[in-house]
Design a protein around this motif. Structure first.
Motif, mmCIF file in Angstrom:
data_model
loop_
_atom_site.group_PDB
_atom_site.id
_atom_site.type_symbol
_atom_site.label_atom_id
_atom_site.label_comp_id
_atom_site.label_asym_id
_atom_site.label_seq_id
_atom_site.Cartn_x
_atom_site.Cartn_y
_atom_site.Cartn_z
ATOM 1 N N THR A 32 0.829 -1.195 0.000
ATOM 2 C CA THR A 32 0.000 0.000 0.000
ATOM 3 C C THR A 32 0.866 1.249 0.000
ATOM 4 O O THR A 32 0.555 2.224 -0.686
ATOM 5 C CB THR A 32 -0.914 -0.005 1.243
ATOM 6 N N ARG A 35 1.928 2.103 -3.450
ATOM 7 C CA ARG A 35 0.852 2.733 -4.222
ATOM 8 C C ARG A 35 0.673 4.184 -3.806
ATOM 9 O O ARG A 35 0.483 5.057 -4.659
ATOM 10 C CB ARG A 35 -0.444 1.954 -4.042
ATOM 11 N N GLN A 38 3.443 6.236 -5.265
ATOM 12 C CA GLN A 38 3.235 6.440 -6.699
ATOM 13 C C GLN A 38 2.187 7.511 -6.945
ATOM 14 O O GLN A 38 2.334 8.338 -7.850
ATOM 15 C CB GLN A 38 2.823 5.125 -7.366
#
Length: 88
Positions: A32, A35, A38
């Motif tokens: 997580t 992500r 990102q």
């Protein structure tokens, strides 16, 4: 003979280290946190995951910085923090 054994142990350790590194890197890439990082990176370089909204009434306009919909009385864009009006 001892040199060959030492070289074999060194290579086995190197291969074990490489496998462990790949397993950990794969877990990090799928996490997580990766992500979230990102998403932050995309936001900082200007990639927006959602298309900007368009102003369709006289009370709203698009932020010149990020294109998001803001009310005409807003002094700061809630999305990107751009100052829209001079403070009185």
């Amino acid at each position: 003979m001892i040199v060959i054994v030492i070289l074999g142990v060194f290579l086995a350790g190197l291969i074990a280290y490489w496998i462990l590194h790949e397993v950990i890197q794969s877990a990090i890439d799928n996490s997580t946190m990766a992500r979230n990082i990102q998403e932050i990176r995309d936001h900082l370089v200007g990639k927006s995951p959602e298309p900007p909204q368009t102003a369709n009434d006289e009370d709203h306009e698009n932020c010149p910085g990020c294109g998001h919909l803001v009310h005409q009385s807003d002094k700061v864009c809630a999305n990107c923090g751009l100052a829209l009006r001079d403070s009185d």
